[in-house]
Scaffold this motif. Sequence first.
Motif, PDB file in Angstrom:
ATOM      1  N   SER A 218       0.860  -1.184   0.000  1.00 53.81           N
ATOM      2  CA  SER A 218       0.000   0.000   0.000  1.00 53.81           C
ATOM      3  C   SER A 218       0.894   1.230   0.000  1.00 53.81           C
ATOM      4  N   GLN A 219       0.721   2.093  -1.001  1.00 59.37           N
ATOM      5  CA  GLN A 219       1.590   3.261  -1.119  1.00 59.37           C
ATOM      6  C   GLN A 219       0.846   4.425  -1.749  1.00 59.37           C
ATOM      7  N   THR A 220       1.354   5.629  -1.494  1.00 56.49           N
ATOM      8  CA  THR A 220       0.799   6.832  -2.105  1.00 56.49           C
ATOM      9  C   THR A 220       1.742   7.315  -3.199  1.00 56.49           C
ATOM     10  N   ILE A 221       1.165   7.920  -4.220  1.00 49.16           N
ATOM     11  CA  ILE A 221       1.945   8.479  -5.330  1.00 49.16           C
ATOM     12  C   ILE A 221       1.472   9.907  -5.543  1.00 49.16           C
ATOM     13  N   ASP A 222       2.388  10.838  -5.449  1.00 45.70           N
ATOM     14  CA  ASP A 222       2.013  12.247  -5.550  1.00 45.70           C
ATOM     15  C   ASP A 222       3.135  13.001  -6.252  1.00 45.70           C
ATOM     16  N   GLN A 223       2.787  14.091  -6.922  1.00 44.80           N
ATOM     17  CA  GLN A 223       3.814  14.940  -7.513  1.00 44.80           C
ATOM     18  C   GLN A 223       3.986  16.192  -6.666  1.00 44.80           C
ATOM     19  N   THR A 224       5.255  16.464  -6.326  1.00 47.76           N
ATOM     20  CA  THR A 224       5.602  17.608  -5.495  1.00 47.76           C
ATOM     21  C   THR A 224       6.673  18.418  -6.204  1.00 47.76           C
ATOM     22  N   ASP A 225       6.984  19.584  -5.635  1.00 46.42           N
ATOM     23  CA  ASP A 225       8.011  20.415  -6.261  1.00 46.42           C
ATOM     24  C   ASP A 225       9.409  19.840  -6.074  1.00 46.42           C
ATOM     25  N   LYS A 226       9.527  18.716  -5.348  1.00 42.79           N
ATOM     26  CA  LYS A 226      10.804  18.022  -5.213  1.00 42.79           C
ATOM     27  C   LYS A 226      10.881  16.768  -6.083  1.00 42.79           C
ATOM     28  N   GLY A 227       9.795  16.473  -6.819  1.00 40.18           N
ATOM     29  CA  GLY A 227       9.783  15.304  -7.689  1.00 40.18           C
ATOM     30  C   GLY A 227       8.584  14.416  -7.414  1.00 40.18           C
TER      31      GLY A 227
ATOM     32  N   HIS B  54       6.794  11.647  -5.560  1.00 42.41           N
ATOM     33  CA  HIS B  54       6.942  11.185  -4.184  1.00 42.41           C
ATOM     34  C   HIS B  54       6.120   9.915  -4.000  1.00 42.41           C
ATOM     35  N   VAL B  55       6.780   8.823  -3.614  1.00 41.84           N
ATOM     36  CA  VAL B  55       6.107   7.550  -3.352  1.00 41.84           C
ATOM     37  C   VAL B  55       6.261   7.241  -1.867  1.00 41.84           C
ATOM     38  N   GLY B  56       5.150   7.262  -1.145  1.00 39.07           N
ATOM     39  CA  GLY B  56       5.176   7.018   0.290  1.00 39.07           C
ATOM     40  C   GLY B  56       4.692   5.625   0.639  1.00 39.07           C
ATOM     41  N   ILE B  57       5.304   5.003   1.623  1.00 38.70           N
ATOM     42  CA  ILE B  57       4.970   3.638   2.033  1.00 38.70           C
ATOM     43  C   ILE B  57       3.948   3.686   3.171  1.00 38.70           C
ATOM     44  N   LEU B  58       2.767   3.135   2.937  1.00 37.96           N
ATOM     45  CA  LEU B  58       1.787   2.955   4.002  1.00 37.96           C
ATOM     46  C   LEU B  58       1.941   1.586   4.641  1.00 37.96           C
ATOM     47  N   ASP B  59       2.187   0.569   3.802  1.00 35.86           N
ATOM     48  CA  ASP B  59       2.396  -0.793   4.298  1.00 35.86           C
ATOM     49  C   ASP B  59       3.000  -1.610   3.168  1.00 35.86           C
ATOM     50  N   GLN B  60       3.958  -2.465   3.493  1.00 29.53           N
ATOM     51  CA  GLN B  60       4.514  -3.358   2.491  1.00 29.53           C
ATOM     52  C   GLN B  60       5.110  -4.568   3.195  1.00 29.53           C
ATOM     53  N   SER B  61       4.599  -5.750   2.870  1.00 26.69           N
ATOM     54  CA  SER B  61       5.090  -6.957   3.532  1.00 26.69           C
ATOM     55  C   SER B  61       4.891  -8.154   2.611  1.00 26.69           C
ATOM     56  N   MET B  62       5.727  -9.191   2.800  1.00 28.83           N
ATOM     57  CA  MET B  62       5.637 -10.424   2.017  1.00 28.83           C
ATOM     58  C   MET B  62       6.625 -11.448   2.557  1.00 28.83           C
ATOM     59  N   ASP B  63       6.444 -12.697   2.119  1.00 29.09           N
ATOM     60  CA  ASP B  63       7.398 -13.776   2.350  1.00 29.09           C
ATOM     61  C   ASP B  63       7.916 -14.236   0.993  1.00 29.09           C
TER      62      ASP B  63
ATOM     63  N   GLY C  54       5.548   5.073   6.613  1.00 29.18           N
ATOM     64  CA  GLY C  54       6.102   6.418   6.685  1.00 29.18           C
ATOM     65  C   GLY C  54       7.363   6.588   5.880  1.00 29.18           C
ATOM     66  N   SER C  55       7.987   5.465   5.490  1.00 30.36           N
ATOM     67  CA  SER C  55       9.149   5.552   4.603  1.00 30.36           C
ATOM     68  C   SER C  55       8.701   6.052   3.232  1.00 30.36           C
ATOM     69  N   TYR C  56       9.635   6.553   2.459  1.00 31.20           N
ATOM     70  CA  TYR C  56       9.284   7.034   1.124  1.00 31.20           C
ATOM     71  C   TYR C  56      10.513   7.040   0.240  1.00 31.20           C
ATOM     72  N   PHE C  57      10.279   7.112  -1.041  1.00 32.87           N
ATOM     73  CA  PHE C  57      11.370   7.413  -1.966  1.00 32.87           C
ATOM     74  C   PHE C  57      10.850   8.432  -2.967  1.00 32.87           C
ATOM     75  N   ARG C  58      11.785   9.190  -3.486  1.00 29.20           N
ATOM     76  CA  ARG C  58      11.438  10.300  -4.352  1.00 29.20           C
ATOM     77  C   ARG C  58      12.233  10.178  -5.655  1.00 29.20           C
ATOM     78  N   VAL C  59      11.568  10.453  -6.752  1.00 23.84           N
ATOM     79  CA  VAL C  59      12.213  10.381  -8.067  1.00 23.84           C
ATOM     80  C   VAL C  59      12.305  11.796  -8.624  1.00 23.84           C
ATOM     81  N   GLU C  60      13.539  12.196  -8.970  1.00 24.58           N
ATOM     82  CA  GLU C  60      13.745  13.529  -9.547  1.00 24.58           C
ATOM     83  C   GLU C  60      14.909  13.462 -10.534  1.00 24.58           C
ATOM     84  N   PRO C  61      14.958  14.375 -11.482  1.00 26.24           N
ATOM     85  CA  PRO C  61      16.055  14.381 -12.453  1.00 26.24           C
ATOM     86  C   PRO C  61      17.402  14.671 -11.767  1.00 26.24           C
TER      87      PRO C  61
END
Length: 499
Positions: A439-448, A450-459, A490-497
């Motif tokens: 589960s993640q959020t995807i948004d565009q910000t003035d920093k690029g 932004h993909v935020g982690i709401l939940d991510q789990s697996m085996d 609450g973790s996130y990663f950001r994509v920017e040029p």
Amino acid sequence: MMKRNRILSAIVMASLPVSVPVMAMQVLEDTDMAGVSGQSGITIEVTTDDPNGEFLTTGELRFTEADRDGKGEDYLAIGGLKLRTITTDATGVMTGVDTIRTDIDIDAEGNVSIRQSDVDTLDLELGAVSLSGRELFNAVRFSVWKFVGDSYLETVLLNDPEGAKVGFRTVMEEGSGLTYQFDEDGLTFSSDIVFLPKAGESAFRSELFLTGTTDELKLEFGETSGSFEIRNISLLDSSGDNIFGANDFGDLGYADISINTGYITMAANTDAGVDGIRGKINSDMTVGNVFYRTGDQRVNFNDVSLNTNGEISYTLDFIDITSENAIDRFKVTGIESHITDITDLDLTIGSLTLSAGDGSSQSLSMGSYAIENLNLNGGSIDLSMLTLPGAGSQGLQMDLVMAGTTSFDLTIKDDPAEVSGNPDPQLTASVVLNNVSVSQTIDQTDKGLHVGILDQSMDININQIRVGDGLIQQGQTGRLVMNNISLQPGSYFRVEPLQ
């Protein structure tokens, strides 16, 4: 019939004035008329007297489920549509109002062709796009769609003995293209779309076919020849300036699609208490080249193929839920899909190379990669795209759940051996995934982006890891087990040029 023709001839001759010279007339048999033919078809030229070139405007467009008055709670809405037909200069600036030619013709096989040509430039703008009242985007624009030379769009009503069939054909000569943009949170995602012909040909071509039966529609993919590129992927501020200066996110593209089978069916969902649509997906196709380019360098994924080895089932539905918790009350709207019947899906990349920006001077292959025999083992994939408070004022939340056990075979091969009969060195493994939830959020910000982690789990279990040459395996190298893999909310990663 001959008697009626003679009577008609006599009446016509008797009705002529005496001063009119009467030529000798002959009776025509019905068979004589079969050889008479003329030029079929009509041409319609359409223009507008609006000084801005506005040709068509609408109010809100709304699609709703399970109601007949357009007032259902679950709906997709577009805040209006505006179409302009204009002429432009080399920089895309409007110079006048355009006239579009439409030719309607019937060929010898009984197919009806409706072709729009002699187009200079089209502008199509959609208003705010929302799901059940919550906005996804402020606006979506297909701007300065330039038609070069003899480019055209064509709809063909095919005289198919199996029933109704409609073809949609896009033919774009080199130099044709458009700018695609959508607005969110005061920023604009922008990219330029370019059509390029295949070597030795004059235009990019693509085809789609729509057929119908008593209970479903079927969309088939036809010929695609040439390249489709998405260039200059950028984020713009409210003034239209790139927020990263001269830098952008690069370019994406694909070329030369070969299709053995490719279709999607759509029908009303007949499950009790469920709205939306259901259908099947079937694919056996190869894309000659998929690439990502930055500057004058690009990475190429060659001979990418997707084969479902049969039909995959899906359902698609709008959702509109009001939820309450101990803190507040909020509304969830979005689109929910459910995918099943995946038992033997194959995805392969024939080779991975580096090259110059135009695709020339490709390096030696860095190997081929395959995910084969992908099987949900009776499980399903549930994918939701949601609009939620907290995901930006208009941001998007994406939820992915793979219920049950998903398994597939992984193969990584080295460069093909030059000696005939010498198999490729390769690494193989059997991979099993359990309890996948993302589960993640995807948004565009003035920093690029932004993909935020709401939940991510697996085996993950990686079994039967083996190396060898495809004929002689060098034994089993072991098994890797990774349980309870998770990312901290609450973790996130950001994509920017690159700056």
